[in-house]
Design a protein around this motif. Sequence first.
Motif, PDB file in Angstrom:
ATOM      1  N   ALA A   1       0.823  -1.206   0.000  1.00 12.86           N
ATOM      2  CA  ALA A   1       0.000   0.000   0.000  1.00 12.86           C
ATOM      3  C   ALA A   1       0.858   1.257   0.000  1.00 12.86           C
ATOM      4  O   ALA A   1       0.540   2.242  -0.668  1.00 12.86           O
ATOM      5  CB  ALA A   1      -0.932  -0.001   1.201  1.00 12.86           C
TER       6      ALA A   1
ATOM      7  N   THR B   1      -7.251  -0.520  -8.042  1.00 18.78           N
ATOM      8  CA  THR B   1      -6.929   0.292  -6.870  1.00 18.78           C
ATOM      9  C   THR B   1      -7.805  -0.124  -5.704  1.00 18.78           C
ATOM     10  O   THR B   1      -9.033  -0.074  -5.780  1.00 18.78           O
ATOM     11  CB  THR B   1      -7.144   1.788  -7.162  1.00 18.78           C
ATOM     12  OG1 THR B   1      -6.314   2.177  -8.263  1.00 18.78           O
ATOM     13  CG2 THR B   1      -6.779   2.631  -5.954  1.00 18.78           C
ATOM     14  N   LEU B   2      -7.148  -0.576  -4.634  1.00 19.02           N
ATOM     15  CA  LEU B   2      -7.842  -0.933  -3.406  1.00 19.02           C
ATOM     16  C   LEU B   2      -7.854   0.322  -2.532  1.00 19.02           C
ATOM     17  O   LEU B   2      -6.854   0.672  -1.907  1.00 19.02           O
ATOM     18  CB  LEU B   2      -7.098  -2.077  -2.717  1.00 19.02           C
ATOM     19  CG  LEU B   2      -7.787  -2.834  -1.592  1.00 19.02           C
ATOM     20  CD1 LEU B   2      -9.026  -3.569  -2.115  1.00 19.02           C
ATOM     21  CD2 LEU B   2      -6.828  -3.832  -0.953  1.00 19.02           C
ATOM     22  N   ASP B   3      -8.994   1.010  -2.543  1.00 20.90           N
ATOM     23  CA  ASP B   3      -9.057   2.332  -1.919  1.00 20.90           C
ATOM     24  C   ASP B   3      -8.761   2.311  -0.430  1.00 20.90           C
ATOM     25  O   ASP B   3      -8.103   3.200   0.103  1.00 20.90           O
ATOM     26  CB  ASP B   3     -10.432   2.962  -2.154  1.00 20.90           C
ATOM     27  CG  ASP B   3     -10.622   3.378  -3.603  1.00 20.90           C
ATOM     28  OD1 ASP B   3      -9.635   3.824  -4.218  1.00 20.90           O
ATOM     29  OD2 ASP B   3     -11.737   3.240  -4.130  1.00 20.90           O
ATOM     30  N   ARG B   4      -9.267   1.288   0.244  1.00 26.02           N
ATOM     31  CA  ARG B   4      -9.033   1.170   1.683  1.00 26.02           C
ATOM     32  C   ARG B   4      -8.602  -0.263   1.983  1.00 26.02           C
ATOM     33  O   ARG B   4      -8.479  -1.085   1.086  1.00 26.02           O
ATOM     34  CB  ARG B   4     -10.300   1.542   2.461  1.00 26.02           C
ATOM     35  CG  ARG B   4     -10.617   3.040   2.402  1.00 26.02           C
ATOM     36  CD  ARG B   4     -11.925   3.364   3.106  1.00 26.02           C
ATOM     37  NE  ARG B   4     -13.061   2.728   2.448  1.00 26.02           N
ATOM     38  CZ  ARG B   4     -13.684   3.232   1.384  1.00 26.02           C
ATOM     39  NH1 ARG B   4     -13.295   4.384   0.861  1.00 26.02           N
ATOM     40  NH2 ARG B   4     -14.700   2.603   0.844  1.00 26.02           N
ATOM     41  N   ASP B   5      -8.398  -0.554   3.257  1.00 27.19           N
ATOM     42  CA  ASP B   5      -7.860  -1.858   3.643  1.00 27.19           C
ATOM     43  C   ASP B   5      -8.831  -2.595   4.554  1.00 27.19           C
ATOM     44  O   ASP B   5      -8.429  -3.440   5.357  1.00 27.19           O
ATOM     45  CB  ASP B   5      -6.506  -1.657   4.350  1.00 27.19           C
ATOM     46  CG  ASP B   5      -5.642  -2.897   4.280  1.00 27.19           C
ATOM     47  OD1 ASP B   5      -5.854  -3.716   3.368  1.00 27.19           O
ATOM     48  OD2 ASP B   5      -4.760  -3.059   5.148  1.00 27.19           O
TER      49      ASP B   5
ATOM     50  N   SER C   1       0.120   3.595  -4.393  1.00 27.19           N
ATOM     51  CA  SER C   1       1.060   2.719  -5.097  1.00 27.19           C
ATOM     52  C   SER C   1       0.600   2.282  -6.483  1.00 27.19           C
ATOM     53  O   SER C   1       1.432   2.069  -7.377  1.00 27.19           O
ATOM     54  CB  SER C   1       1.360   1.480  -4.242  1.00 27.19           C
ATOM     55  OG  SER C   1       0.203   0.695  -4.032  1.00 27.19           O
TER      56      SER C   1
ATOM     57  N   ARG D   1       1.670  -8.018   0.143  1.00 30.49           N
ATOM     58  CA  ARG D   1       1.024  -7.572   1.384  1.00 30.49           C
ATOM     59  C   ARG D   1       0.845  -8.708   2.386  1.00 30.49           C
ATOM     60  O   ARG D   1       0.415  -8.466   3.516  1.00 30.49           O
ATOM     61  CB  ARG D   1      -0.346  -6.950   1.074  1.00 30.49           C
ATOM     62  CG  ARG D   1      -0.264  -5.633   0.351  1.00 30.49           C
ATOM     63  CD  ARG D   1      -1.504  -4.804   0.620  1.00 30.49           C
ATOM     64  NE  ARG D   1      -1.759  -3.866  -0.450  1.00 30.49           N
ATOM     65  CZ  ARG D   1      -2.747  -2.990  -0.463  1.00 30.49           C
ATOM     66  NH1 ARG D   1      -3.588  -2.932   0.553  1.00 30.49           N
ATOM     67  NH2 ARG D   1      -2.919  -2.170  -1.486  1.00 30.49           N
TER      68      ARG D   1
ATOM     69  N   ASP E   1     -13.548  -4.100   1.455  1.00 28.04           N
ATOM     70  CA  ASP E   1     -12.701  -3.766   0.299  1.00 28.04           C
ATOM     71  C   ASP E   1     -12.033  -5.026  -0.250  1.00 28.04           C
ATOM     72  O   ASP E   1     -11.933  -5.215  -1.468  1.00 28.04           O
ATOM     73  CB  ASP E   1     -11.638  -2.747   0.710  1.00 28.04           C
ATOM     74  CG  ASP E   1     -12.256  -1.480   1.267  1.00 28.04           C
ATOM     75  OD1 ASP E   1     -12.812  -0.702   0.477  1.00 28.04           O
ATOM     76  OD2 ASP E   1     -12.211  -1.280   2.494  1.00 28.04           O
ATOM     77  N   TRP E   2     -11.581  -5.894   0.645  1.00 25.78           N
ATOM     78  CA  TRP E   2     -10.946  -7.143   0.204  1.00 25.78           C
ATOM     79  C   TRP E   2     -11.968  -8.095  -0.414  1.00 25.78           C
ATOM     80  O   TRP E   2     -11.657  -8.824  -1.360  1.00 25.78           O
ATOM     81  CB  TRP E   2     -10.216  -7.803   1.374  1.00 25.78           C
ATOM     82  CG  TRP E   2      -8.927  -7.118   1.692  1.00 25.78           C
ATOM     83  CD1 TRP E   2      -8.699  -6.182   2.652  1.00 25.78           C
ATOM     84  CD2 TRP E   2      -7.676  -7.286   1.007  1.00 25.78           C
ATOM     85  NE1 TRP E   2      -7.391  -5.760   2.628  1.00 25.78           N
ATOM     86  CE2 TRP E   2      -6.745  -6.424   1.634  1.00 25.78           C
ATOM     87  CE3 TRP E   2      -7.258  -8.083  -0.057  1.00 25.78           C
ATOM     88  CZ2 TRP E   2      -5.413  -6.329   1.213  1.00 25.78           C
ATOM     89  CZ3 TRP E   2      -5.933  -8.002  -0.476  1.00 25.78           C
ATOM     90  CH2 TRP E   2      -5.030  -7.130   0.158  1.00 25.78           C
TER      91      TRP E   2
ATOM     92  N   SER F   1      -2.673   0.439  -3.814  1.00 27.92           N
ATOM     93  CA  SER F   1      -3.451   1.461  -3.118  1.00 27.92           C
ATOM     94  C   SER F   1      -3.530   2.712  -3.991  1.00 27.92           C
ATOM     95  O   SER F   1      -2.880   2.784  -5.040  1.00 27.92           O
ATOM     96  CB  SER F   1      -2.770   1.811  -1.795  1.00 27.92           C
ATOM     97  OG  SER F   1      -1.557   2.510  -2.052  1.00 27.92           O
TER      98      SER F   1
END
Length: 318
Positions: free
Chosen positions: A13, A60-64, A45, A88, A68-69, A42
Amino acid sequence: MHGRFPILYIAEAAAEEAVLSSGVLAHLVEAVPQATFTVVGSPASAPLFADLPRLQRLITLDRDGRWDWIALWNQVRETRWGLVVDMRGSTLSGKLRRQKRAVKDKLLPDVHLVEQAARVLQLDEIPAPKLFVGRDTQEAADALIPPGEGPILAIGPGVDWIGKRWPAERYAKVAGPLLAEDGPLAGGRLMIVGEDIDRDSAHTIRFAVARHRVIELQGRLTRLQTVAALSRADFYLGADSLWTQLAVAAGVPAIGVFGPSDEVLRRPWTGAAVRGPRSLQEFIDLDPRLNQHIQHMMDLPYERVLKASRKLLAQLAE
């Protein structure tokens, strides 16, 4: 292996960590010519990999968070992957259909992050960080670099914490002798990169040389465009920061100024780290979480950095 070979690469991220590991992805691009790539990153990245060759999808994974996953899972679960590389260390990568899986393990305290990334794929040779730059990205950067003669010294003074900030006037005191008529980069120009908030530092550093020899790019480029601009430089000087790692990923010999940072883990892979009289542990004793509003870098003299820069440039000239 024959035919299409889909690779899923889950990048860190943090942009700086993603750059430090980027040599692994570059290795796969070159070693597996039939591979296609889906990269997950992210907001910080993911854009760094926008020009990756044979990139099929950039996610793009906006949050963690958990949801989101789950959303990411729904985007990648239908594919049978040839290889999943998970920088990760997520649980998601273990649930996907794949031939092979490589996962980044726990951080080792005494091994450079570039080497730790290479160990994920069990590579015998350690690939240097590398970010791919497409034609449009390169042209956008080149459009802001006036034509000129001589070598280019790039400086990235920006940091994400005041504790890592080295005084701008000291960068200037190093740049001046390097670019002087009797310096190793004689007749060259000074390029300054970073965010718009680095403008004050840039205005101090630019006085190291005549105005027409300065290329101020801070706040004018995306991070990938900054890699493109840095690829035109001959030498780089900066802090323990993303900008220094971008220079490394552009293939530029680099000197990094270190204080409350671990050069064992993060020194410029294509250069050297220079620190003052205090060890990292001494900074931790004073500032246990390394987050206080303290200018820790005041005891690193410019003479030490100038000497290290001259030494590295002399080695490069051999």
